[in-house]
Design a protein around this motif. Structure first.
Motif, short mmCIF file in Angstrom:
data_model
loop_
_atom_site.label_atom_id
_atom_site.label_comp_id
_atom_site.label_asym_id
_atom_site.label_seq_id
_atom_site.Cartn_x
_atom_site.Cartn_y
_atom_site.Cartn_z
N ALA A 170 -4.58 7.56 4.64
CA ALA A 170 -4.32 6.30 3.92
C ALA A 170 -3.85 5.20 4.86
O ALA A 170 -4.04 4.02 4.58
N ARG A 229 -4.66 0.38 -6.57
CA ARG A 229 -4.54 1.51 -7.49
C ARG A 229 -5.88 2.24 -7.61
O ARG A 229 -5.93 3.48 -7.58
N TRP A 246 0.83 -1.21 0.00
CA TRP A 246 0.00 0.00 0.00
C TRP A 246 0.86 1.26 0.00
O TRP A 246 0.45 2.31 -0.49
N TYR A 252 -8.48 9.03 -3.80
CA TYR A 252 -7.95 10.06 -2.89
C TYR A 252 -7.76 11.40 -3.61
O TYR A 252 -7.59 12.42 -2.96
N ALA A 257 -6.58 4.16 -4.38
CA ALA A 257 -5.69 5.32 -4.26
C ALA A 257 -6.14 6.46 -5.16
O ALA A 257 -6.06 7.63 -4.78
N PHE A 266 1.38 3.35 -3.18
CA PHE A 266 0.30 4.21 -3.67
C PHE A 266 0.13 5.46 -2.79
O PHE A 266 -0.83 6.20 -2.96
N ARG A 267 1.08 5.65 -1.90
CA ARG A 267 1.05 6.82 -1.01
C ARG A 267 2.26 7.71 -1.24
O ARG A 267 2.55 8.59 -0.43
#
Length: 208
Positions: A187, A174, A105, A180, A177, A108-109
Motif C-alpha cells: 500500500a 476507500r 491513505w 486489497y 483499499a 485505509f491501511r
C-alpha cells in the motif's frame, strides 16, 4: 451519608478496573471481527479472546452488535488520533499536499478500516445494526475530515473546492483499499498515490 478516603480510593480502583476490562473486551472484539468476519464474531469468541467471563462481558455489553460497533469506533478513534501526531509540516504547498495525502491513505491501511467494512457489509441486510452504526460512522467521518483539514493547513483548505476534492479522494481511497481484500500489495507504493497528489495539486494550486 458521607464517604471517607478509603471508600473514594476503592471506588476509583473499581472504576479503573471497569475501564480496563472494557478496553480489553473492545480490543478483543475488533481482533475477532477482523479475523473471522461479522457472522463468526460471536460473543463466545470475543469472550475467549478477551479472557473474561461471559457474565463480565454481558455486564458491559449485553448486545453483540452494540459491542462490535463500540469496538470498531474505540479502535478507530484511537487510530485517528495517532495519525499525523507530532508531524513536522513542510511550508512548501506541494510538499504539504504530499504529506497530507500519505496520511489520508494511512486510514485505509489500519485494522479499523477492515473492521468497519465488515460492519458496513453486514448492515446492508441488518436494519438494527445499520441504525446503530450510522450515527457513529457519521461522527467518525466528521472527526477524520477535521483531522484531514489540519493535515492540509488553513492556506490550502481555504480554497473554494477543497472540501469537494477532499471527499472525492477519500471515496477513491476507500474503493482502492477494498481491492486489497482480493489483491494484496504494498500500500505504501500504490500507483494511485501519485494520482491523488496530482488531483489535489491541480485543484488547490489552480494548475491546469
Amino acid at each position: 451519608m458521607s464517604t471517607g478516603p478509603a471508600d473514594d480510593s476503592r471506588r476509583r480502583a473499581e472504576q479503573e478496573r471497569s475501564r480496563a476490562t472494557r478496553t480489553t473486551i473492545l480490543d478483543a472484539a475488533v481482533e475477532v471481527l477482523v479475523a473471522h468476519g461479522y457472522s463468526r464474531a460471536t460473543t463466545v469468541r470475543i469472550q475467549q479472546a478477551a479472557g473474561v467471563s461471559r457474565g463480565r462481558l454481558l455486564h458491559h455489553y449485553p448486545n453483540r452488535d452494540s459491542l462490535l460497533v463500540a469496538a470498531v469506533h474505540h479502535l478507530a478513534a484511537r487510530g485517528v488520533r495517532d495519525v499525523g501526531r507530532d508531524r513536522r509540516w513542510p511550508t512548501d504547498p506541494v510538499e504539504r499536499i504530499e504529506v497530507a495525502v500519505d496520511l489520508m491513505w494511512q486510514h485505509f491501511r489500519q485494522p479499523y478500516f477492515w473492521a468497519s467494512m465488515e460492519l458496513w457489509l453486514a448492515a446492508r441486510s441488518h436494519e438494527d445494526l445499520r441504525t446503530e452504526l450510522l450515527p457513529l460512522e457519521r461522527a467518525l467521518g466528521g472527526m477524520i475530515k477535521e483531522q484531514t483539514d489540519r493535515f492540509f493547513g488553513s492556506d490550502l483548505t481555504a480554497h473554494s473546492r477543497y472540501a469537494e476534492i477532499r471527499d472525492l479522494v477519500y471515496t477513491s481511497m476507500r474503493g482502492v483499499a477494498l481491492g486489497y481484500a482480493i489483491d494484496p500489495r504494498d500500500a505504501g507504493t500504490d500507483p494511485y498515490l501519485r494520482e491523488w497528489r496530482r488531483q489535489f495539486e491541480q485543484v488547490l494550486l489552480d494548475r491546469a
